[in-house]
Write a protein that holds these residues in place. Sequence first.
Motif, PDB file in Angstrom:
ATOM      1  N   ALA A 279     119.897  88.372  99.345  1.00  7.05           N
ATOM      2  CA  ALA A 279     118.770  89.297  99.461  1.00  7.05           C
ATOM      3  C   ALA A 279     118.083  89.176 100.814  1.00  7.05           C
ATOM      4  N   ARG A 280     117.935  87.941 101.309  1.00  7.16           N
ATOM      5  CA  ARG A 280     117.262  87.718 102.587  1.00  7.16           C
ATOM      6  C   ARG A 280     117.936  86.568 103.314  1.00  7.16           C
ATOM      7  N   ILE A 281     117.884  86.609 104.644  1.00  9.40           N
ATOM      8  CA  ILE A 281     118.344  85.512 105.499  1.00  9.40           C
ATOM      9  C   ILE A 281     117.191  85.143 106.414  1.00  9.40           C
ATOM     10  N   LEU A 282     116.686  83.925 106.265  1.00 10.22           N
ATOM     11  CA  LEU A 282     115.550  83.466 107.053  1.00 10.22           C
ATOM     12  C   LEU A 282     116.047  82.484 108.102  1.00 10.22           C
ATOM     13  N   ALA A 283     115.873  82.846 109.361  1.00  9.19           N
ATOM     14  CA  ALA A 283     116.280  82.002 110.488  1.00  9.19           C
ATOM     15  C   ALA A 283     115.029  81.403 111.130  1.00  9.19           C
ATOM     16  N   PRO A 284     115.185  80.447 112.046  1.00  8.06           N
ATOM     17  CA  PRO A 284     114.008  79.853 112.693  1.00  8.06           C
ATOM     18  C   PRO A 284     113.106  80.880 113.360  1.00  8.06           C
ATOM     19  N   GLY A 285     113.683  81.971 113.864  1.00  3.21           N
ATOM     20  CA  GLY A 285     112.878  82.980 114.537  1.00  3.21           C
ATOM     21  C   GLY A 285     112.354  84.065 113.630  1.00  3.21           C
ATOM     22  N   GLY A 294     127.253  77.508 112.560  1.00  4.21           N
ATOM     23  CA  GLY A 294     126.390  76.730 113.426  1.00  4.21           C
ATOM     24  C   GLY A 294     124.924  77.060 113.324  1.00  4.21           C
ATOM     25  N   GLU A 295     124.567  78.146 112.641  1.00  6.80           N
ATOM     26  CA  GLU A 295     123.165  78.552 112.531  1.00  6.80           C
ATOM     27  C   GLU A 295     122.535  77.955 111.278  1.00  6.80           C
ATOM     28  N   ALA A 296     121.342  77.392 111.454  1.00  5.68           N
ATOM     29  CA  ALA A 296     120.575  76.839 110.335  1.00  5.68           C
ATOM     30  C   ALA A 296     119.692  77.943 109.763  1.00  5.68           C
ATOM     31  N   VAL A 297     119.883  78.246 108.481  1.00  9.20           N
ATOM     32  CA  VAL A 297     119.170  79.359 107.858  1.00  9.20           C
ATOM     33  C   VAL A 297     118.801  78.995 106.423  1.00  9.20           C
ATOM     34  N   THR A 298     117.965  79.839 105.841  1.00  8.39           N
ATOM     35  CA  THR A 298     117.672  79.779 104.417  1.00  8.39           C
ATOM     36  C   THR A 298     118.124  81.092 103.788  1.00  8.39           C
ATOM     37  N   LEU A 299     118.933  81.007 102.744  1.00  3.92           N
ATOM     38  CA  LEU A 299     119.431  82.190 102.042  1.00  3.92           C
ATOM     39  C   LEU A 299     118.653  82.376 100.752  1.00  3.92           C
ATOM     40  N   CYS A 300     118.181  83.575 100.531  1.00  2.00           N
ATOM     41  CA  CYS A 300     117.552  83.945  99.269  1.00  2.00           C
ATOM     42  C   CYS A 300     118.481  84.909  98.539  1.00  2.00           C
ATOM     43  N   LEU A 301     118.706  84.665  97.258  1.00  5.36           N
ATOM     44  CA  LEU A 301     119.646  85.462  96.476  1.00  5.36           C
ATOM     45  C   LEU A 301     118.911  86.405  95.537  1.00  5.36           C
ATOM     46  N   GLU A 302     119.624  87.429  95.113  1.00  2.31           N
ATOM     47  CA  GLU A 302     119.016  88.420  94.225  1.00  2.31           C
ATOM     48  C   GLU A 302     118.807  87.878  92.824  1.00  2.31           C
ATOM     49  N   ASP A 303     119.657  86.927  92.396  1.00  2.00           N
ATOM     50  CA  ASP A 303     119.618  86.441  91.023  1.00  2.00           C
ATOM     51  C   ASP A 303     119.226  84.967  90.973  1.00  2.00           C
ATOM     52  N   GLU A 304     118.626  84.563  89.849  1.00  2.00           N
ATOM     53  CA  GLU A 304     118.301  83.158  89.615  1.00  2.00           C
ATOM     54  C   GLU A 304     119.537  82.468  89.028  1.00  2.00           C
TER      55      GLU A 304
END
Length: 625
Positions: A279-285, A294-304
């Motif tokens: 659902a979302r990709i959160l990067a440092p910027g 190689g990129e550090a990110v946080t992934l948010c998914l549509e489902d629990e």
Amino acid sequence: MDTNAYAAGTEAATRGLLRFLTCGSVDDGKSTLIGRLLYDSQLIMEDTLKSLEKDSRRHGTTGEEIDLALLVDGLEAERQQGITIDVAYRFFATPRRSFIVADTPGHEQYTRNMATGASNSDLAIILIDARKGVLTQTKRHTYICSLLGIRHIVVAVNKIDLVGFSQDAFDRIVGDYVTFAAPLGFHSIVPVPISARYGDNVTTRSGNMPWYRGTTLVGHLETVEVEQEAADKPFRFPVQWVNRPNLDFRGFSGTVASGRIARGDQVVVAASGKASRVARILAPGGEADSAAAGEAVTLCLEDEIDIARGDVLCPPSQRPAVVDQFAAHILWMDEEPMLPGRQYLMRIGNLWTPASVTSIRHGVNVNTLEHEPARQVELNGIAFCNLSTARPVAVDAYEENRATGAFILVDRFTNRTAAAGMVAFPLRRATNIHHESTLVDKAARAALNQQKPVVLWFTGLSGSGKSTVAKLVERELHRAGRLTYILDGDNVRHGLNRDLGFTDADRVENIRRIGEVARLFVDAGVIVLCSFISPFRAERQMVRDLMEPGEFVEVFVDTPLEECMRRDPKGLYARARAGAIPNFTGLDSPYEPPEAPEITLRTVGTTPEALAQELLRRLREMGYP
């Protein structure tokens, strides 16, 4: 020096970044070569150069000249000994390419550091002293490079000036090296004669070797084509942290190990197969549309869906194997030998799990590359092994994906890194075999027996009185109406373990099997008394870990060695001292006493009957009826 040959790192590099390492045997000139590259690239500040001149007079090995090796040998111990100990990473650039170079140790005792540098490199420069030729450590480093997926080799025959710039010496060394390395499957092996000290054929062509018509070392590094980056491999995302700062946000943080991911892409949890979409990709910027290797990110998914640290997210059509047994190449890094059956902690990706080497398929002779039988693996040894993990793990073959094909083994007691491993192929997919549930469970069996099932693990030297006390305790428990069984070291070697000897490896396997049998007895609701020397803490801990909390009671029958030798009820110590019994515990094989046993019985000055009563009293205090 050609001042136009290099430019600062801010210049555009037409071929991107190349990661490479220098390796080889001791004193082949690895640090000097990197110092030469840094010096010629004009990346050394004036104050650093002045400090280098002073250090060269103090620690240098080049007389009045600047010792370029000191640019890399940063540890005081390295400068005093004139060797590399740690892995040193340096950056430099030319107008055509940027480079990160790892200077790795040549000493055999620091092979683990060399493997660390190789694990992130695309190319290896194998330095060979022109006076010494191809040595064992040269071969070992070459083989490790091949195991770690490096496919491009530069054979830098260094110190060519010390053999009079001899073409014959160069040709002989290259011939020996290529003959050895040919079976290892490198994509390219490029030989270059150099003098790192004086710069011959490093950045500019040398006039001292008119017979050499190949490229300079840097010329090759600028133009070599390495394999595609990790971004072109299947998507792998080992979850490092479940990010949940509040009830309205749940994300999964980590570094993209390989491949690419975009918003809206479907992903699955490798182990469970549970699926969702990004659902979302959160990067440092801030929020991003996509992320790559190689990129550090946080992934948010549509489902629990259920995801924990150590899980791997991947595409539904390109899932890694999920296995609890696999074959792998092992580079052993610990001074204590690797023993099949001993349990270690494995880290693969962000997952930690107990694991053991179930068998050594063969060792590798690094001089001849021949496969040899092996019962254990010593420091810096290389072997091909079968491994078993306590829980399913997601893996790819290392040659297909370094990120999910590499692992380390850690000693459970010392926390030392014991081995680096590279997955070859799965042996058994974890989804093929399941635990079969029964209609009568452990609790029901224990209730029928009106007792709390437990393993009473008696450990101590031969002759300490383990079996005597265990038999007396069992008799009293039987009189009290308890269902019991004794597993004794001598008895099981008549049947279940009759194929095992008394080497350290056999002792480990002996206890592994007994631990599994003891677990079955506990599942049956039985109080099982195990009387075994069990000399190693690691194996006693392994048995403890098989049980649920409260189901393992370690009883240390503490009798000094001198008293055991005086008693010698079976005459074993006398035979061992006469050389008739090798590997006898307490004499020429170690015994590791428990560090925190639940119960300690000190036998000197008392009787077995009194010790049995003391043990029964302690058990009642601990809540065992």
